[in-house]
Write a protein that holds these residues in place. Sequence first.
Motif, PDB file in Angstrom:
ATOM      1  N   TYR A   1     -70.985  39.615 -97.413  1.00 51.60           N
ATOM      2  CA  TYR A   1     -72.167  38.769 -97.589  1.00 51.60           C
ATOM      3  C   TYR A   1     -72.052  37.490 -96.759  1.00 51.60           C
ATOM      4  O   TYR A   1     -73.026  37.042 -96.157  1.00 51.60           O
TER       5      TYR A   1
ATOM      6  N   GLN B   1     -70.753  37.142 -93.946  1.00 52.81           N
ATOM      7  CA  GLN B   1     -71.011  37.446 -92.543  1.00 52.81           C
ATOM      8  C   GLN B   1     -72.506  37.552 -92.240  1.00 52.81           C
ATOM      9  O   GLN B   1     -72.896  37.513 -91.074  1.00 52.81           O
ATOM     10  N   ASN B   2     -73.312  37.712 -93.272  1.00 48.50           N
ATOM     11  CA  ASN B   2     -74.738  37.973 -93.073  1.00 48.50           C
ATOM     12  C   ASN B   2     -75.658  37.023 -93.830  1.00 48.50           C
ATOM     13  O   ASN B   2     -76.849  37.250 -93.890  1.00 48.50           O
ATOM     14  N   THR B   3     -75.113  35.985 -94.401  1.00 53.77           N
ATOM     15  CA  THR B   3     -75.873  35.128 -95.306  1.00 53.77           C
ATOM     16  C   THR B   3     -76.673  34.051 -94.589  1.00 53.77           C
ATOM     17  O   THR B   3     -76.400  33.716 -93.442  1.00 53.77           O
ATOM     18  N   ASN B   4     -77.633  33.518 -95.315  1.00 51.07           N
ATOM     19  CA  ASN B   4     -78.385  32.365 -94.823  1.00 51.07           C
ATOM     20  C   ASN B   4     -77.966  31.087 -95.529  1.00 51.07           C
ATOM     21  O   ASN B   4     -78.600  30.055 -95.349  1.00 51.07           O
ATOM     22  N   ILE B   5     -76.907  31.139 -96.350  1.00 54.77           N
ATOM     23  CA  ILE B   5     -76.444  29.919 -97.020  1.00 54.77           C
ATOM     24  C   ILE B   5     -75.696  29.013 -96.050  1.00 54.77           C
ATOM     25  O   ILE B   5     -75.442  27.863 -96.363  1.00 54.77           O
TER      26      ILE B   5
ATOM     27  N   THR C   1     -75.470  28.309 -91.542  1.00 57.46           N
ATOM     28  CA  THR C   1     -76.202  28.588 -90.306  1.00 57.46           C
ATOM     29  C   THR C   1     -75.564  29.771 -89.583  1.00 57.46           C
ATOM     30  O   THR C   1     -74.405  30.108 -89.837  1.00 57.46           O
ATOM     31  N   PRO C   2     -76.299  30.390 -88.660  1.00 55.71           N
ATOM     32  CA  PRO C   2     -75.711  31.502 -87.903  1.00 55.71           C
ATOM     33  C   PRO C   2     -74.396  31.115 -87.209  1.00 55.71           C
ATOM     34  O   PRO C   2     -73.456  31.906 -87.177  1.00 55.71           O
TER      35      PRO C   2
ATOM     36  N   GLU D   1     -72.235  29.072 -88.295  1.00 56.03           N
ATOM     37  CA  GLU D   1     -71.196  28.855 -89.307  1.00 56.03           C
ATOM     38  C   GLU D   1     -70.753  30.147 -90.003  1.00 56.03           C
ATOM     39  O   GLU D   1     -69.761  30.142 -90.726  1.00 56.03           O
ATOM     40  N   ARG D   2     -71.463  31.230 -89.806  1.00 53.52           N
ATOM     41  CA  ARG D   2     -71.154  32.473 -90.526  1.00 53.52           C
ATOM     42  C   ARG D   2     -69.750  32.982 -90.246  1.00 53.52           C
ATOM     43  O   ARG D   2     -69.000  33.287 -91.179  1.00 53.52           O
TER      44      ARG D   2
ATOM     45  N   ILE E   1     -75.039  34.866-103.687  1.00 58.61           N
ATOM     46  CA  ILE E   1     -74.930  33.479-103.233  1.00 58.61           C
ATOM     47  C   ILE E   1     -73.895  32.737-104.062  1.00 58.61           C
ATOM     48  O   ILE E   1     -73.033  32.042-103.515  1.00 58.61           O
TER      49      ILE E   1
ATOM     50  N   ASP F   1     -79.452  38.746-105.439  1.00 56.06           N
ATOM     51  CA  ASP F   1     -79.273  37.819-104.327  1.00 56.06           C
ATOM     52  C   ASP F   1     -78.673  36.502-104.811  1.00 56.06           C
ATOM     53  O   ASP F   1     -77.763  35.964-104.180  1.00 56.06           O
TER      54      ASP F   1
END
Length: 88
Positions: free
Chosen positions: A15, A17-21, A23-24, A26-27, A74, A70
């Motif tokens: 999760y 690696q693919n989260t929006n919590i 920024t891209p 920072e993933r 998170i 979801d």
Amino acid sequence: MAKTDIQRITDTLTYLQNTNIVTPAERTPAYQLAQAYMLAVHPGGAGTPAYHQFSQRLSLGYHFYNDPNDRRRIARALFMLWKAIEHF
């Protein structure tokens, strides 16, 4: 069906690696930080009591009528990141 310790921790790392919590940009660092934490604190992996205990701390249980998957992902990801930041 309840998740195993390995499934819960792997799902949480995936999760990240693919989260929006985060920024891209920072993933990947967030994932690497959490993964490094798991390797540093739980070097024996899934067979150890500490790994099981950590997995149980990530578990949010089953919400009978409303299962907010979801929000649960998170919360697990944020908890893992918090523990990793605290560790390092």
